[in-house]
Design an enzyme around this catalytic site. Structure first.
Site, PDB file in Angstrom:
ATOM      1  N   ARG A 120      13.720  54.086  30.876  1.00 34.81           N
ATOM      2  CA  ARG A 120      14.899  54.415  31.719  1.00 34.81           C
ATOM      3  C   ARG A 120      16.214  53.993  31.089  1.00 34.81           C
ATOM      4  O   ARG A 120      17.214  53.790  31.780  1.00 34.81           O
ATOM      5  CB  ARG A 120      14.768  53.798  33.113  1.00 34.81           C
ATOM      6  CG  ARG A 120      13.552  54.298  33.864  1.00 34.81           C
ATOM      7  CD  ARG A 120      13.609  53.956  35.325  1.00 34.81           C
ATOM      8  NE  ARG A 120      12.442  54.487  35.997  1.00 34.81           N
ATOM      9  CZ  ARG A 120      11.284  53.830  36.108  1.00 34.81           C
ATOM     10  NH1 ARG A 120      11.172  52.620  35.609  1.00 34.81           N
ATOM     11  NH2 ARG A 120      10.280  54.380  36.725  1.00 34.81           N
ATOM     12  N   LYS A 128      27.444  62.143  26.160  1.00 27.91           N
ATOM     13  CA  LYS A 128      26.624  63.306  26.516  1.00 27.91           C
ATOM     14  C   LYS A 128      25.468  63.368  25.534  1.00 27.91           C
ATOM     15  O   LYS A 128      25.668  63.375  24.313  1.00 27.91           O
ATOM     16  CB  LYS A 128      27.438  64.597  26.430  1.00 27.91           C
ATOM     17  CG  LYS A 128      28.309  64.836  27.650  1.00 27.91           C
ATOM     18  CD  LYS A 128      28.901  66.236  27.617  1.00 27.91           C
ATOM     19  CE  LYS A 128      29.780  66.476  28.818  1.00 27.91           C
ATOM     20  NZ  LYS A 128      30.442  67.796  28.760  1.00 27.91           N
ATOM     21  N   GLU A 172      36.844  71.360  16.375  1.00 28.06           N
ATOM     22  CA  GLU A 172      36.989  70.387  17.468  1.00 28.06           C
ATOM     23  C   GLU A 172      38.308  69.619  17.313  1.00 28.06           C
ATOM     24  O   GLU A 172      38.946  69.268  18.307  1.00 28.06           O
ATOM     25  CB  GLU A 172      35.798  69.420  17.507  1.00 28.06           C
ATOM     26  CG  GLU A 172      34.428  70.084  17.646  1.00 28.06           C
ATOM     27  CD  GLU A 172      34.107  70.623  19.053  1.00 28.06           C
ATOM     28  OE1 GLU A 172      34.937  70.505  19.972  1.00 28.06           O
ATOM     29  OE2 GLU A 172      33.001  71.175  19.219  1.00 28.06           O
ATOM     30  N   GLU A 177      32.442  64.037  34.027  1.00 27.74           N
ATOM     31  CA  GLU A 177      32.942  65.409  34.128  1.00 27.74           C
ATOM     32  C   GLU A 177      33.075  65.858  35.584  1.00 27.74           C
ATOM     33  O   GLU A 177      32.625  66.942  35.970  1.00 27.74           O
ATOM     34  CB  GLU A 177      32.044  66.370  33.339  1.00 27.74           C
ATOM     35  CG  GLU A 177      32.779  67.644  32.962  1.00 27.74           C
ATOM     36  CD  GLU A 177      32.057  68.462  31.885  1.00 27.74           C
ATOM     37  OE1 GLU A 177      31.638  67.892  30.872  1.00 27.74           O
ATOM     38  OE2 GLU A 177      31.960  69.675  32.081  1.00 27.74           O
ATOM     39  N   ASN A 222      35.721  71.262  27.089  1.00 24.64           N
ATOM     40  CA  ASN A 222      34.918  72.472  26.864  1.00 24.64           C
ATOM     41  C   ASN A 222      35.792  73.655  26.449  1.00 24.64           C
ATOM     42  O   ASN A 222      35.319  74.797  26.436  1.00 24.64           O
ATOM     43  CB  ASN A 222      34.122  72.821  28.121  1.00 24.64           C
ATOM     44  CG  ASN A 222      33.103  71.752  28.450  1.00 24.64           C
ATOM     45  OD1 ASN A 222      32.484  71.194  27.549  1.00 24.64           O
ATOM     46  ND2 ASN A 222      32.962  71.430  29.720  1.00 24.64           N
TER      47      ASN A 222
HETATM   48  P1  NAD Z   1      24.215  69.121  12.795  1.00 24.52           P
HETATM   49  O1  NAD Z   1      23.880  67.856  13.436  1.00 24.52           O
HETATM   50  O2  NAD Z   1      23.232  70.219  12.852  1.00 24.52           O
HETATM   51  O3  NAD Z   1      24.574  68.820  11.285  1.00 24.52           O
HETATM   52  C1  NAD Z   1      24.918  69.899  10.457  1.00 24.52           C
HETATM   53  C2  NAD Z   1      24.187  69.860   9.126  1.00 24.52           C
HETATM   54  O4  NAD Z   1      24.801  68.906   8.291  1.00 24.52           O
HETATM   55  C3  NAD Z   1      22.720  69.465   9.210  1.00 24.52           C
HETATM   56  O5  NAD Z   1      21.983  70.298   8.333  1.00 24.52           O
HETATM   57  C4  NAD Z   1      22.704  68.044   8.700  1.00 24.52           C
HETATM   58  O6  NAD Z   1      21.503  67.712   8.072  1.00 24.52           O
HETATM   59  C5  NAD Z   1      23.826  68.050   7.713  1.00 24.52           C
HETATM   60  N1  NAD Z   1      24.504  66.777   7.502  1.00 24.52           N
HETATM   61  C6  NAD Z   1      24.936  65.927   8.454  1.00 24.52           C
HETATM   62  N2  NAD Z   1      25.661  64.956   7.904  1.00 24.52           N
HETATM   63  C7  NAD Z   1      25.661  65.175   6.573  1.00 24.52           C
HETATM   64  C8  NAD Z   1      26.254  64.507   5.469  1.00 24.52           C
HETATM   65  N3  NAD Z   1      27.082  63.477   5.633  1.00 24.52           N
HETATM   66  N4  NAD Z   1      26.011  64.984   4.233  1.00 24.52           N
HETATM   67  C9  NAD Z   1      25.235  66.077   4.064  1.00 24.52           C
HETATM   68  N5  NAD Z   1      24.700  66.784   5.069  1.00 24.52           N
HETATM   69  C10 NAD Z   1      24.903  66.320   6.306  1.00 24.52           C
HETATM   70  O7  NAD Z   1      25.578  69.731  13.359  1.00 24.52           O
HETATM   71  P2  NAD Z   1      26.871  69.108  14.062  1.00 24.52           P
HETATM   72  O8  NAD Z   1      27.900  70.132  13.916  1.00 24.52           O
HETATM   73  O9  NAD Z   1      27.135  67.731  13.623  1.00 24.52           O
HETATM   74  O10 NAD Z   1      26.455  69.000  15.599  1.00 24.52           O
HETATM   75  C11 NAD Z   1      26.229  70.129  16.382  1.00 24.52           C
HETATM   76  C12 NAD Z   1      25.516  69.693  17.619  1.00 24.52           C
HETATM   77  O11 NAD Z   1      26.317  68.761  18.328  1.00 24.52           O
HETATM   78  C13 NAD Z   1      25.224  70.818  18.587  1.00 24.52           C
HETATM   79  O12 NAD Z   1      23.894  70.710  19.006  1.00 24.52           O
HETATM   80  C14 NAD Z   1      26.156  70.582  19.739  1.00 24.52           C
HETATM   81  O13 NAD Z   1      25.640  71.045  20.955  1.00 24.52           O
HETATM   82  C15 NAD Z   1      26.284  69.084  19.707  1.00 24.52           C
HETATM   83  N6  NAD Z   1      27.511  68.570  20.314  1.00 24.52           N
HETATM   84  C16 NAD Z   1      27.398  67.579  21.223  1.00 24.52           C
HETATM   85  C17 NAD Z   1      28.525  67.055  21.820  1.00 24.52           C
HETATM   86  C18 NAD Z   1      28.399  65.926  22.778  1.00 24.52           C
HETATM   87  O14 NAD Z   1      29.389  65.578  23.444  1.00 24.52           O
HETATM   88  N7  NAD Z   1      27.253  65.308  22.877  1.00 24.52           N
HETATM   89  C19 NAD Z   1      29.786  67.552  21.475  1.00 24.52           C
HETATM   90  C20 NAD Z   1      29.873  68.563  20.533  1.00 24.52           C
HETATM   91  C21 NAD Z   1      28.723  69.063  19.952  1.00 24.52           C
HETATM   92  N1  GLY Z   2      31.983  67.902  24.041  1.00 24.40           N
HETATM   93  C1  GLY Z   2      32.324  67.945  25.431  1.00 24.40           C
HETATM   94  C2  GLY Z   2      32.252  66.624  26.110  1.00 24.40           C
HETATM   95  O1  GLY Z   2      31.917  65.637  25.505  1.00 24.40           O
HETATM   96  O2  GLY Z   2      32.500  66.545  27.282  1.00 24.40           O
END
Ligand code: NAD
Ligand code: GLY
Length: 370
Positions: free
Chosen positions: A129, A151, A193, A247, A255
């Site tokens: 939990r 999130k 972003e 939110e 968003n």
């Molecule tokens: P990702 O985590 O898929 O990483 C992108 C690619 O980069 C992957 O292939 C990874 O292996 C590679 N990588 C990462 N760091 C690296 C480094 N330093 N050197 C070499 N390669 C590296 O993509 P992302 O854009 O970081 O994240 C996207 C995800 O984040 C989505 O699932 C999205 O929904 C989520 N997200 C969440 C929130 C939140 O508030 N929780 C906000 C925005 C996005």
């Molecule tokens: N990325 C949207 C949020 O964190 O609320």
């Protein structure tokens, strides 16, 4: 920033569980010491969750930092990619937590981009939990957005991030040097972003972006501007999250560009258009909606468009099946009593949340005929 320079601190001033975002080169090596400072005892079990590419570059350094301070470490390498962001992968993390007998005081460290961070965070939120998680983002997108704010979650076949929980990290540790190995396409996606924060609430950040000749790579941006962008973006996110953790209202502005962006990601297949690219198209698209509704000026749309283009990001929505897109919009988390909710720009640094956008206008936009 230069190696060995002190870490900058951004406070995420939540009432119940405040924490900090620490930014600076050498942050990876500082992890063990920072945890010790926070009262984590030597011998604490730490499960490091990462993916193969990130592990190859940074896993050993993070483990060494933890081990130097007496933590008992285990590493779990999960498969990379948005299509892996599923309950099945989270189960693997739970299995590792079980195998290592993680307790309430144990720790999960998420080392990677948003995919690793969202899943490791969700596994930590749901194991016993809720056990603590430390986010160590290694993509620009995760540094400025995903790692901050709590999130966590995974995708459902019906849509992105439909399964999840709020679970704030204990600490977010950003080492900008990790961006040197990040593929340029991923770096540009993160810039979407950063641009978002400028449009939704930080005209100074936006002006910084406008004054750059080129925003499409780490080299083009340079270390000084990168440092400013990381700090201002993290601070922008921290302010919004502190004001509205769950939110209930304001946080929805984060968003901006995401509602239509999620449709593109879902319909094009995860990985075809990556998250930040979809957000860039989504920002241009809601700008068009706002223009059509007389909410913002063509000159501001042009300013936003110029910055997105300078970051080498796509502007035009791909051809979409309009009815499938409308259906995907309806299954979005942001739907409220059947009404679609859009974050629309009204000026650089200002947005409004509206749930009265005419569906006919949205159909026109999706069909490319607005
Ligand atoms: P990702 O985590 O898929 O990483 C992108 C690619 O980069 C992957 O292939 C990874 O292996 C590679 N990588 C990462 N760091 C690296 C480094 N330093 N050197 C070499 N390669 C590296 O993509 P992302 O854009 O970081 O994240 C996207 C995800 O984040 C989505 O699932 C999205 O929904 C989520 N997200 C969440 C929130 C939140 O508030 N929780 C906000 C925005 C996005
Ligand atoms: N990325 C949207 C949020 O964190 O609320």
């Amino acid at each position: 920033m230069v190696a060995g320079s002190p870490l900058r601190t951004i406070e995420v001033a939540l009432a119940s569980n405040p924490y900090t975002v620490r930014i600076g080169e050498g942050a990876l090596e500082a992890l063990g010491g920072l945890l010790e400072e926070r009262g984590c005892a030597a011998g604490t079990q730490v499960l490091l969750v990462t993916n193969p590419e990130v592990d190859h570059h940074y896993g050993a350094r993070v483990l060494a930092s933890l081990q130097r301070h007496g933590f008992h470490t285990t590493r779990l390498v999960i498969a990379a990619g948005e299509e892996q962001k599923t309950l099945a992968t989270v189960s693997q993390i739970h299995d590792a937590a079980y195998a290592q007998r993680l307790e309430r005081r144990s720790l999960v460290v998420a080392l990677g981009g948003g995919v690793v961070g969202d899943m490791a965070g969700f596994a930590a939120a749901t194991w016993l939990r809720g056990i603590p998680v430390v986010q160590v983002p290694t993509t620009l997108l995760a540094m400025v957005d995903a790692a901050i704010g709590g999130k966590t979650g995974v995708n459902h076949p019906g849509g992105k991030n439909l399964i999840g929980a709020f679970h704030q990290p204990e600490l977010v540790l950003v080492d900008p040097a990790t961006l040197t190995t990040l593929p340029e396409r991923e770096f540009r996606a993160g810039m979407a972003e950063v641009i978002k924060y400028g449009v939704i609430g930080d005209p100074i950040l936006f002006a910084d972006l406008e004054s750059a000749a080129d925003l499409s790579s780490l080299e083009a941006i340079g270390p000084a501007r990168l440092q400013r962008l990381l700090q201002r973006s993290a601070a922008a996110k921290a302010r919004v999250v502190a004001a509205d953790e769950r939110e209930g209202g304001l946080r929805a502005i984060l968003n901006y560009g995401h509602t239509l962006g999620h449709v593109v990601e879902t319909l094009c297949g995860y990985g075809t258009v990556i998250h930040g690219e979809a957000v860039a198209m989504g920002m241009e698209a809601v700008g068009q909606l706002a223009l059509a509704m007389g909410l913002w000026k063509a000159a501001d749309q042009e300013r936003q468009r110029a910055v997105i283009a300078k970051a080498g990001l796509p502007l035009v929505l791909p051809p979409l099946d309009v009815e499938a897109a409308m259906q995907t919009l309806q299954s979005d988390k942001k739907v409220n009593q059947g009404q679609l909710r859009f974050v629309l720009p009204t000026g650089i640094g200002h947005v409004v949340i509206r749930n009265d956008v005419d569906p006919a206008l949205i159909r026109q936009l999706l069909a490319g005929s607005l």
